[in-house]
Enzyme design. Structure first.
Site: not given
Ligand code: 2IT
Length: 447
Positions: A124, A164
């Site tokens: 991430k 995201d």
């Protein structure tokens, strides 16, 4: 493994990283019993290794704003675990982004990616850059500056970021443009969520929301119930809520609420196609205000400032925005208003107290890492298409996505079935996701 001992050590080592510690605790509590039946896991210190990322890159991102002023943000990439494949996971642009947030998201991503059964490791990244109020040119300049720093550490077989919160097709386009210029590699899966026509996959924009509703449909069927006529409250109005609204409406359910940081829009008669399309304009405007929906469709959407989507009476509640967006009080309000199912579509959208309250009231609760896995799964399918230099049809992608979601659902039931016949989807998802990673780590030796 003793969860409390591990957590005490981690709290001392990473003080104040509350989201990270919350995510780790939830997984460890779910897997403790199964883990302790495998002495080989304990011997190889699987959990102790798994909770720490392989590495974290932190970098400065400097760019020039519309007034000619120099701005500096922080950029990060957490490469968490590559036991199952190259690191894979989104980039989040939000002013609250910090190491704790990206570690929690990266940790969740490992098990989510495992559940897809695709060869994807977990990662991430993101930045504390705030897209709200920025011009398109500012967003482009920021994305270029971000990629100028990150590009050496990513690649289709190394680490593949995607979108995201705060990162959608537009941002991926600007980052991919810069990546290609620097890496001189074309048409690869170094980034996913690209637009169709230059490497993107059909259905990727819809995939998180579609996948979530496929999962919810199974939860509803499990109870001998049906989607038709169900009232659904979604939080947020971004890409995830948009995809969920399309699929829920297609299945005959009624989306009766969307929300934003400014409040909630109640849509008593259910969201229409025009309103769903307008969600895209709201996102592109960078205003981050759900009130815009009520202003555009005055008779249909009623805006209330400062209220959450959970204040609207519904049968199914789906957090689709940010972590910890549903508190214990919200869960109680939903239950009092007759909610029948709750499915997390945002990552860790529900606070531990909310989950415990829902489970205590025997409301089926689907956890984010299973419910929202359709997004990254379709990113995996985008990488496949890039590798074979071919575009699949929308039907082909959707069929694969549906199969993957059904499989994830089945695994959650298999590992989450309780003695009393109920299904603990949280436990099921955590155990199923963990086992695949643990076995791969064991087979690959102490590294
Ligand atoms: O949380 C997630 O799974 C995502 N933001 C999507 C990640 C991806 O690589 O598609």
């Amino acid at each position: 493994m003793n969860v409390q001992n591990i957590m005490t050590n981690l709290e001392a080592k990473h003080p104040g990283e509350s989201e990270y510690l919350q995510a780790v605790r939830e997984v460890l509590e779910s897997i403790e019993e199964v883990y302790n039946k495998h002495p080989e896991f304990e011997k190889a210190k699987i959990v102790e290794r798994l909770v720490e990322p392989d590495r974290i890159f932190t970098f400065r991102v400097t760019w020039v704003d519309r007034n000619g002023e120099v701005q500096t943000n922080l950029g990060y990439r957490v490469q968490y675990n590559a036991a199952l494949g190259a690191y894979k996971g989104g980039l989040r642009f939000h002013p609250k982004v910090n190491v704790s947030m990206l570690k929690f998201l990266g940790f969740e991503q490992i098990f989510k990616n495992s559940l897809t059964m695709l060869p994807l490791g977990g990662g991430k990244g993101g930045s504390d850059f705030d897209p709200v109020g920025k011009t398109d040119e500012e967003i482009m300049r920021f994305c270029q500056a971000f990629m100028y720093e990150l590009w050496r550490n990513i690649g289709p077989d190394q680490d593949s970021p995607a979108g995201d919160v705060g990162v959608g097709g537009r941002e991926i386009g600007y980052m991919y443009g810069m990546y290609k210029k620097l890496a001189r590699e074309h048409s690869t899966g170094a980034l996913t969520g690209k637009s169709y026509g230059w490497g993107g996959s059909l259905i990727r924009p819809e995939a998180t929301g579609f996948g979530a509703i496929y999962y919810v449909e199974r939860m509803v069927k499990e109870k001998g119930d049906k989607m038709e006529g169900k009232r659904i409250a979604l939080s947020g109005f971004g890409n995830v809520a948009w995809g969920a609204a399309i699929k829920a409406s297609e299945l005959g359910a009624k989306v009766v609420a969307i929300s934003g940081p400014d409040g909630v829009c109640e849509i008593a008669d259910g969201i229409t196609k025009e309103m769903i399309d307008y969600m895209l304009d709201m996102r592109a405007s960078n205003r981050n205000k759900v009130q815009d929906m009520a202003d555009k469709f005055p008779g249909k959407a009623k805006f209330t400032a400062g209220k959450k989507a959970w204040s609207v009476k519904c049968d199914i509640a789906c957090p689709c925005a940010f972590q910890n967006e549903m508190a214990e009080e919200d869960a109680k309000e939903l239950i009092a208003n007759g909610v029948k199912y709750v499915a997390e579509v945002s990552n860790m959208g529900c606070q531990p107290g909310a989950i415990a309250t829902l489970q205590g009231a025997k409301i089926p609760f689907g956890p984010g890492k299973a419910v929202n896995a359709g997004g990254v799964a379709t990113s995996g399918l985008e990488i496949c298409q890039n590798a074979e230099h071919r575009n699949w049809t929308a039907e082909e992608v959707d069929k694969n996505l549906h199969t993957i979601m059904n499989n994830i659902y089945d695994m959650c039931v298999e590992y989450g079935k309780q003695a009393d016949g109920t299904i603990n989807y949280v436990k099921g998802a955590n155990i199923a996701g963990f086992m695949r990673v643990a076995k791969a780590m064991l087979a690959q030796g102490i590294i």
